[in-house]
Design a protein around this motif. Structure first.
Motif, mmCIF file in Angstrom:
data_model
loop_
_atom_site.group_PDB
_atom_site.id
_atom_site.type_symbol
_atom_site.label_atom_id
_atom_site.label_comp_id
_atom_site.label_asym_id
_atom_site.label_seq_id
_atom_site.Cartn_x
_atom_site.Cartn_y
_atom_site.Cartn_z
ATOM 1 N N ALA A 179 0.853 -1.191 0.000
ATOM 2 C CA ALA A 179 0.000 0.000 0.000
ATOM 3 C C ALA A 179 0.886 1.237 0.000
ATOM 4 O O ALA A 179 2.122 1.151 0.005
ATOM 5 N N GLY A 180 0.245 2.375 0.010
ATOM 6 C CA GLY A 180 1.000 3.616 0.041
ATOM 7 C C GLY A 180 0.090 4.805 0.243
ATOM 8 O O GLY A 180 -1.136 4.675 0.301
ATOM 9 N N PHE A 181 0.693 5.965 0.357
ATOM 10 C CA PHE A 181 -0.070 7.197 0.498
ATOM 11 C C PHE A 181 0.786 8.376 0.066
ATOM 12 O O PHE A 181 2.013 8.255 -0.085
ATOM 13 N N GLN A 182 0.125 9.491 -0.148
ATOM 14 C CA GLN A 182 0.801 10.707 -0.575
ATOM 15 C C GLN A 182 1.269 11.469 0.656
ATOM 16 O O GLN A 182 0.538 11.614 1.629
ATOM 17 N N LEU A 183 2.517 11.932 0.619
ATOM 18 C CA LEU A 183 3.058 12.668 1.748
ATOM 19 C C LEU A 183 2.663 14.136 1.674
ATOM 20 O O LEU A 183 3.015 14.839 0.722
ATOM 21 N N THR A 184 1.927 14.594 2.664
ATOM 22 C CA THR A 184 1.641 16.018 2.807
ATOM 23 C C THR A 184 2.667 16.618 3.766
ATOM 24 O O THR A 184 3.405 15.899 4.446
ATOM 25 N N GLU A 185 2.703 17.930 3.821
ATOM 26 C CA GLU A 185 3.615 18.596 4.755
ATOM 27 C C GLU A 185 3.343 18.146 6.187
ATOM 28 O O GLU A 185 4.269 17.899 6.968
ATOM 29 N N ARG A 186 2.075 18.005 6.511
ATOM 30 C CA ARG A 186 1.693 17.600 7.863
ATOM 31 C C ARG A 186 2.206 16.199 8.186
ATOM 32 O O ARG A 186 2.720 15.957 9.288
ATOM 33 N N GLU A 187 2.079 15.278 7.233
ATOM 34 C CA GLU A 187 2.514 13.919 7.494
ATOM 35 C C GLU A 187 4.028 13.798 7.522
ATOM 36 O O GLU A 187 4.583 13.037 8.305
ATOM 37 N N ILE A 188 4.710 14.571 6.685
ATOM 38 C CA ILE A 188 6.170 14.583 6.743
ATOM 39 C C ILE A 188 6.632 15.052 8.104
ATOM 40 O O ILE A 188 7.519 14.447 8.734
ATOM 41 N N ASP A 189 6.034 16.127 8.597
ATOM 42 C CA ASP A 189 6.406 16.659 9.922
ATOM 43 C C ASP A 189 6.121 15.649 11.020
ATOM 44 O O ASP A 189 6.945 15.435 11.917
ATOM 45 N N ALA A 190 4.934 14.996 10.945
ATOM 46 C CA ALA A 190 4.550 14.058 11.992
ATOM 47 C C ALA A 190 5.501 12.855 12.027
ATOM 48 O O ALA A 190 5.906 12.402 13.105
ATOM 49 N N ILE A 191 5.871 12.355 10.848
ATOM 50 C CA ILE A 191 6.757 11.195 10.788
ATOM 51 C C ILE A 191 8.179 11.568 11.243
ATOM 52 O O ILE A 191 8.804 10.865 12.033
ATOM 53 N N LEU A 192 8.662 12.704 10.777
ATOM 54 C CA LEU A 192 9.990 13.136 11.165
ATOM 55 C C LEU A 192 10.074 13.440 12.661
ATOM 56 O O LEU A 192 11.101 13.184 13.307
ATOM 57 N N ASN A 193 8.992 13.957 13.221
ATOM 58 C CA ASN A 193 8.979 14.246 14.661
ATOM 59 C C ASN A 193 8.989 12.989 15.513
ATOM 60 O O ASN A 193 9.293 13.046 16.712
ATOM 61 N N SER A 194 8.681 11.847 14.891
ATOM 62 C CA SER A 194 8.694 10.590 15.641
ATOM 63 C C SER A 194 10.106 10.040 15.793
ATOM 64 O O SER A 194 10.337 9.108 16.559
ATOM 65 N N PHE A 195 11.075 10.637 15.088
ATOM 66 C CA PHE A 195 12.445 10.114 15.154
ATOM 67 C C PHE A 195 13.137 10.540 16.452
ATOM 68 O O PHE A 195 13.320 11.629 16.774
#
Length: 287
Positions: free
Chosen positions: A271-287
């Protein structure tokens, strides 16, 4: 009047180009991703010159698009869809939409073969290899090699090669050498990415996260083979604003999981999804 094929831009979708050209000759063909499918089909539905429309290995997500295609069929135009991914509920009412467990190319091949299209006959093994790879069956070693050749040659080169080769499921000595070098490079890339993977809890799932612009399906296979302790792997291609998901734990559906993200969807294993600015920030903040 115009005949059009719209199919996905992966091996299964582009292999349908080969089947369509063998059966119908030179027609209008579009290979697209999930982000463009609804827009393209809406444009086609407004064209008065389109008499036959085949859609393979991809389907619209929006009800408006599905209804526009159904209106084409009601007017007497040929609209046929061959897919095997999770579908919109509205497709259950559309007799022109065929959903089977087999790959789109395999379904498309059978559609023409049973109708006596002689030129399609030699692609039986080719279609079976595509099905073996795309559905994750992996019983035939050559199905992986066919997918590798697709990436080596590119879309146009792959289609040209398959149409000009008497036995498109067989590989020449030069092709075998190219594939061998490609696999060696791929394996180094996969090992590097798995070593860089970070495990994070995202949307109530244990996810292995990495940056990976290629070989997403192969990384998923490697993670499952290594029995890595995660539900799935999430591969980020920030440049293309694209995220790919592959299931690792048995029974975990990344198709359902992807629905929690913007424009997400797919099958149980991929599966997959499109990266929005919000999702990029949320994923990067999980690091």
């Amino acid at each position: 009047m115009t005949t059009i094929l719209v199919s996905h831009d992966d091996l299964d979708g582009v292999a349908a180009n080969v089947i369509a050209t063998a059966a119908l000759g030179m027609i209008e063909i579009h290979n697209v991703g999930y982000n463009d499918i609804d827009r393209l089909l809406m444009e086609i539905s407004r064209r008065e010159d389109v008499m036959d429309l085949y859609i393979v290995d991809i389907a619209p997500k929006k009800l408006e698009t599905i209804q526009a295609l159904d209106a084409m069929a009601i007017k007497g135009r040929t609209v046929l869809l061959f897919d095997h991914h999770e579908a919109h509920d509205a497709f259950g009412e559309m007799d022109w939409a065929q959903y089977e467990e087999e790959s789109g190319t395999q379904q498309f091949f059978k559609y023409f073969a049973v109708r006596g299209y002689y030129e399609v006959g030699k692609y039986a093994t080719f279609a079976a290899l595509v099905n073996d790879y795309d559905c994750g069956i992996k019983k035939d070693y050559d199905s992986d090699r066919l997918n590798h050749l697709f990436f080596i040659l590119g879309r146009e080169g792959f289609v040209k090669r398959c149409l000009e080769t008497p036995c498109p499921h067989k590989f020449s000595d030069v092709e075998s050498l190219l594939i061998s070098n490609y696999v060696a490079s791929m394996e180094r890339y996969i090992n590097d990415k798995l070593s860089q993977m970070l495990v994070r809890q995202i949307h109530d799932a244990k996810v292995g996260v990495m940056f990976a612009e290629q070989f997403q399906t192969e990384i998923g296979y490697a993670a499952r083979k290594a029995a890595i302790d995660v539900d799935c792997v999430l591969m980020l291609d920030v440049g293309r604003r694209k995220a790919s998901l592959r299931s690792v734990r048995e029974g975990f559906s990344v198709g359902q999981y992807a629905r929690g993200f913007h424009d997400g969807g797919g099958r149980a294993a991929t599966a997959g999804f499109q990266l929005t600015e919000r999702e990029i920030d949320a994923i990067l903040n999980s690091f």
